[in-house]
Design a protein around this motif. Structure first.
Motif, PDB file in Angstrom:
ATOM      1  N   LEU A 127       0.480  -1.154   0.096  1.00  0.00           N
ATOM      2  CA  LEU A 127      -0.089   0.116  -0.086  1.00  0.00           C
ATOM      3  C   LEU A 127       0.720   1.058   0.035  1.00  0.00           C
ATOM      4  CD1 LEU A 127      -2.627   1.355   0.094  1.00  0.00           C
ATOM      5  CD2 LEU A 127      -2.700   1.080   2.646  1.00  0.00           C
ATOM      6  N   LEU A 128       1.958   1.362   0.686  1.00  0.00           N
ATOM      7  CA  LEU A 128       2.767   2.482   0.729  1.00  0.00           C
ATOM      8  C   LEU A 128       3.342   2.969  -0.651  1.00  0.00           C
ATOM      9  CD1 LEU A 128       3.754   4.414   2.661  1.00  0.00           C
ATOM     10  CD2 LEU A 128       5.824   3.113   3.315  1.00  0.00           C
ATOM     11  N   PRO A 129       3.783   2.032  -1.192  1.00  0.00           N
ATOM     12  CA  PRO A 129       4.483   2.608  -2.756  1.00  0.00           C
ATOM     13  C   PRO A 129       3.186   2.997  -3.489  1.00  0.00           C
ATOM     14  CG  PRO A 129       5.482   0.622  -2.327  1.00  0.00           C
ATOM     15  CD  PRO A 129       4.411   0.861  -1.129  1.00  0.00           C
ATOM     16  N   LEU A 158       9.558  10.228   6.383  1.00  0.00           N
ATOM     17  CA  LEU A 158       9.215  11.419   7.219  1.00  0.00           C
ATOM     18  C   LEU A 158       9.917  12.326   7.113  1.00  0.00           C
ATOM     19  CD1 LEU A 158       8.062   9.385  10.611  1.00  0.00           C
ATOM     20  CD2 LEU A 158       6.700  10.674   8.850  1.00  0.00           C
ATOM     21  N   GLU A 159      11.253  12.317   6.426  1.00  0.00           N
ATOM     22  CA  GLU A 159      12.274  13.538   6.284  1.00  0.00           C
ATOM     23  C   GLU A 159      11.926  14.300   5.234  1.00  0.00           C
ATOM     24  OE1 GLU A 159      16.080  11.653   5.648  1.00  0.00           O
ATOM     25  OE2 GLU A 159      15.973  10.862   7.792  1.00  0.00           O
ATOM     26  N   ALA A 160      12.420  15.449   5.313  1.00  0.00           N
ATOM     27  CA  ALA A 160      11.937  16.579   4.483  1.00  0.00           C
ATOM     28  C   ALA A 160      11.549  16.230   2.955  1.00  0.00           C
ATOM     29  CB  ALA A 160      13.015  17.776   4.388  1.00  0.00           C
ATOM     30  N   ASN A 161      12.664  15.635   2.203  1.00  0.00           N
ATOM     31  CA  ASN A 161      12.288  15.160   0.741  1.00  0.00           C
ATOM     32  C   ASN A 161      11.921  13.580   1.007  1.00  0.00           C
ATOM     33  OD1 ASN A 161      12.525  17.879  -0.436  1.00  0.00           O
ATOM     34  ND2 ASN A 161      14.942  17.629   0.102  1.00  0.00           N
ATOM     35  N   GLY A 162      10.988  13.275   1.659  1.00  0.00           N
ATOM     36  CA  GLY A 162      11.106  11.855   2.051  1.00  0.00           C
ATOM     37  C   GLY A 162      10.925  11.026   0.908  1.00  0.00           C
ATOM     38  N   GLU A 163      11.167   9.574   0.768  1.00  0.00           N
ATOM     39  CA  GLU A 163      11.189   8.676  -0.253  1.00  0.00           C
ATOM     40  C   GLU A 163      11.338   7.308   0.609  1.00  0.00           C
ATOM     41  OE1 GLU A 163      14.247  10.270  -3.034  1.00  0.00           O
ATOM     42  OE2 GLU A 163      15.605   8.857  -1.737  1.00  0.00           O
ATOM     43  N   ILE A 164      11.079   6.549  -0.282  1.00  0.00           N
ATOM     44  CA  ILE A 164      11.617   4.992   0.306  1.00  0.00           C
ATOM     45  C   ILE A 164      12.007   4.078  -1.007  1.00  0.00           C
ATOM     46  CG2 ILE A 164       9.152   4.858   1.664  1.00  0.00           C
ATOM     47  CD1 ILE A 164       7.723   3.197  -0.544  1.00  0.00           C
ATOM     48  N   THR A 165      13.167   3.215  -0.340  1.00  0.00           N
ATOM     49  CA  THR A 165      13.710   2.387  -1.141  1.00  0.00           C
ATOM     50  C   THR A 165      13.517   1.089  -1.260  1.00  0.00           C
ATOM     51  OG1 THR A 165      15.772   4.152  -0.857  1.00  0.00           O
ATOM     52  CG2 THR A 165      16.080   1.611  -1.800  1.00  0.00           C
ATOM     53  N   ILE A 166      13.268   0.396  -2.160  1.00  0.00           N
ATOM     54  CA  ILE A 166      12.906  -1.020  -2.234  1.00  0.00           C
ATOM     55  C   ILE A 166      14.155  -1.871  -2.503  1.00  0.00           C
ATOM     56  CG2 ILE A 166      11.278  -2.714  -3.376  1.00  0.00           C
ATOM     57  CD1 ILE A 166       9.844  -0.419  -2.059  1.00  0.00           C
ATOM     58  N   PRO A 167      14.491  -2.628  -1.522  1.00  0.00           N
ATOM     59  CA  PRO A 167      15.963  -3.080  -1.494  1.00  0.00           C
ATOM     60  C   PRO A 167      15.969  -4.211  -2.724  1.00  0.00           C
ATOM     61  CG  PRO A 167      15.490  -2.753   0.765  1.00  0.00           C
ATOM     62  CD  PRO A 167      14.304  -2.572  -0.153  1.00  0.00           C
ATOM     63  N   VAL A 172      13.795   3.337  -6.038  1.00  0.00           N
ATOM     64  CA  VAL A 172      13.657   4.596  -5.221  1.00  0.00           C
ATOM     65  C   VAL A 172      12.375   5.178  -5.719  1.00  0.00           C
ATOM     66  CG1 VAL A 172      14.602   6.682  -4.319  1.00  0.00           C
ATOM     67  CG2 VAL A 172      16.099   4.846  -4.752  1.00  0.00           C
ATOM     68  N   ILE A 173      11.285   5.064  -4.727  1.00  0.00           N
ATOM     69  CA  ILE A 173      10.033   5.656  -5.068  1.00  0.00           C
ATOM     70  C   ILE A 173       9.944   7.077  -4.323  1.00  0.00           C
ATOM     71  CG2 ILE A 173       7.436   5.542  -5.042  1.00  0.00           C
ATOM     72  CD1 ILE A 173       8.119   2.366  -4.874  1.00  0.00           C
ATOM     73  N   LYS A 174       9.719   8.158  -4.970  1.00  0.00           N
ATOM     74  CA  LYS A 174       9.542   9.441  -4.614  1.00  0.00           C
ATOM     75  C   LYS A 174       8.064   9.690  -4.823  1.00  0.00           C
ATOM     76  CE  LYS A 174      14.073  11.188  -6.499  1.00  0.00           C
ATOM     77  NZ  LYS A 174      14.880  11.344  -5.333  1.00  0.00           N
ATOM     78  N   PRO A 175       7.728  10.509  -3.746  1.00  0.00           N
ATOM     79  CA  PRO A 175       6.315  10.750  -3.568  1.00  0.00           C
ATOM     80  C   PRO A 175       5.657  11.791  -4.578  1.00  0.00           C
ATOM     81  CG  PRO A 175       7.504  11.906  -1.894  1.00  0.00           C
ATOM     82  CD  PRO A 175       8.562  11.008  -2.566  1.00  0.00           C
ATOM     83  N   ASN A 176       4.327  11.634  -4.819  1.00  0.00           N
ATOM     84  CA  ASN A 176       3.587  12.619  -5.666  1.00  0.00           C
ATOM     85  C   ASN A 176       3.703  14.024  -5.062  1.00  0.00           C
ATOM     86  OD1 ASN A 176       0.943  14.131  -6.092  1.00  0.00           O
ATOM     87  ND2 ASN A 176       1.128  12.605  -7.786  1.00  0.00           N
ATOM     88  N   ALA A 177       3.805  15.129  -5.589  1.00  0.00           N
ATOM     89  CA  ALA A 177       3.930  16.364  -5.203  1.00  0.00           C
ATOM     90  C   ALA A 177       2.720  16.799  -4.160  1.00  0.00           C
ATOM     91  CB  ALA A 177       3.589  17.437  -6.477  1.00  0.00           C
TER      92      ALA A 177
END
Length: 315
Positions: A127-129, A158-167, A172-177
Motif C-alpha cells: 500500500l505504501l508505494p 518522514l524526512e523533508a524530501n521523503g522517499e522509500i527505497t525497495i531493496p 527508489v520511489i519518490k512521492p507525488n507532489a
C-alpha cells in the motif's frame, strides 16, 4: 481492495476560505481540489473543527509537513483529519497500525507469477508505494500500536524530501507532489495495553505534534443535539452530557478503569433514539463495558444525575 484505475486530480485547482470552510477566524485561502473522487471521505455534517488541530492539519497539507495528533481514544483524531480532507476534496487513506502489521504488507514482497507458461519472480508492491505515487493523504491510525521495528520503514519518508527505497529491486520511489502523511496516537509513552513507547528518533521526525483537546460542555451538548434532533427533551440531553463528563472526571482521578469517550457519548445518544430509552442505551453503550467493581459507582452517579436507575423513556 483499492481500484488501481482510480483517476485523481494531481494538483489542487481552486482556493477556499478558511473562515468560510472551517469557521476559524483567519483571513486566509488554502488550495483545494474542485472535484471529489472515490478516496475523499464522506461529509459528517455539523462536525466541529478545533482551531489548533485544524490549523496543524492544514499546515501539514499545504506545506507538506508531518503531523502527529495525540489524544485519548474516541476524541475524533482520525475523523478530524478526514473532515479536513473532505472539505478540501483531498483523497484520504487510513491504515490501522496494529502490532501485526509488517514491512511486507506496507512495502511489498516478491511473489511467483506465471508468464508465457513459465514461473517468474515478480515484486508485488504494498500500500505504501501505491499511495506515494498519488495525491492522497495517508493516515497512520494508532501509530503507537505499531511495533518499533516496523516503524523504521517510515524514517526516510518522514524526512523533508521523503522517499522509500525497495531493496528487493533497487527502486527508489519518490512521492507525488500532493502526497501527505499524518498519524494519530493515543499516547507517546506506551502506557496503554498493546501500545509501544515512541522512539525519540522517530518522534523527532514529526514536524508538528498536536494534543487533541477535550470538547467543552457546550460543544458536547451541540453534538448530542445534532444526533437526537430534538427527539429527546433538552433537559435530558444536558443530563447525558453532564454524566459523561462526571464519569470522565472519575476515570481521570483513578476511580474508574474506563473513560467515557466522545465515541461512547455519540453511541449513547444514537442508541437512546433507537431503543427509546436513555437508561437502556447507557447500559449497552458504556455500562456493560465496565469492570464489575466499577458498576456500583457508575450506577450511583447515574442516579445522582438522572434521579432514577438506568431505565426510562426519552420524554
Amino acid at each position: 481492495m483499492i481500484n488501481e484505475g482510480i483517476k485523481l486530480n494531481h494538483l489542487p485547482d481552486i482556493k477556499i476560505s478558511v473562515v468560510d470552510t472551517f469557521d476559524i477566524d483567519i483571513n486566509a485561502f488554502i488550495p483545494a481540489f474542485s472535484k471529489p473522487n472515490e478516496l475523499v471521505p464522506q461529509t459528517r455534517s455539523g462536525f466541529q473543527f478545533d482551531k489548533q488541530t485544524t490549523l496543524c492539519i492544514l499546515a501539514g497539507l499545504v506545506y507538506n509537513k508531518r503531523v502527529l495528533i495525540v489524544g485519548q481514544h474516541g476524541t475524533g483524531k482520525s475523523t478530524h483529519i478526514e473532515q479536513v480532507c473532505n472539505r478540501l476534496n483531498w483523497g484520504c487513506i487510513r491504515i490501522n497500525m496494529d502490532s501485526y502489521l509488517t514491512r511486507l504488507e506496507l512495502v511489498g514482497k516478491e511473489s511467483i507469477a506465471i508468464q508465457q507458461g513459465r514461473p517468474v519472480i515478480k515484486f508485488k508492491y504494498g500500500l505504501l508505494p501505491w499511495a506515494l505515487k498519488r495525491p492522497v493523504v495517508l493516515v497512520l491510525d494508532d501509530y503507537d500500536a505499531c511495533k518499533p521495528e516496523t516503524k523504521f520503514i517510515f524514517n526516510k519518508l518522514l524526512e523533508a524530501n521523503g522517499e522509500i527505497t525497495i531493496p528487493e529491486n533497487g527502486r527508489v520511489i519518490k512521492p507525488n507532489a500532493c502526497f501527505r502523511i499524518l498519524a494519530t496516537s493515543n499516547t507517546l509513552s506506551g502506557g496503554h495495553v498493546g501500545t509501544f513507547r515512541e522512539n525519540p528518533a522517530q518522534l523527532d521526525r514529526w514536524n508538528l505534534v498536536v494534543r487533541a483537546p477535550r470538547l467543552s460542555f457546550n460543544q458536547e451538548l451541540k453534538l448530542v443535539n445534532q444526533i437526537t434532533s430534538k427527539t429527546i427533551h433538552v433537559n435530558l440531553v444536558k443530563k447525558i452530557v453532564e454524566l459523561a463528563r462526571v464519569l470522565r472526571y472519575l476515570e481521570k482521578r483513578g476511580k474508574l478503569s474506563l473513560s467515557f469517550s466522545i465515541r461512547s457519548l455519540l453511541a449513547w445518544s444514537e442508541l437512546s433514539i433507537i431503543l427509546n430509552s436513555i437508561g437502556e442505551a447507557f447500559k449497552y453503550a458504556y455500562l456493560n463495558k465496565c469492570e464489575r467493581s466499577d458498576r456500583l459507582l457508575i450506577h450511583k452517579k447515574y442516579i445522582e444525575v438522572f434521579g432514577s436507575a438506568c431505565s426510562g423513556k426519552c420524554t
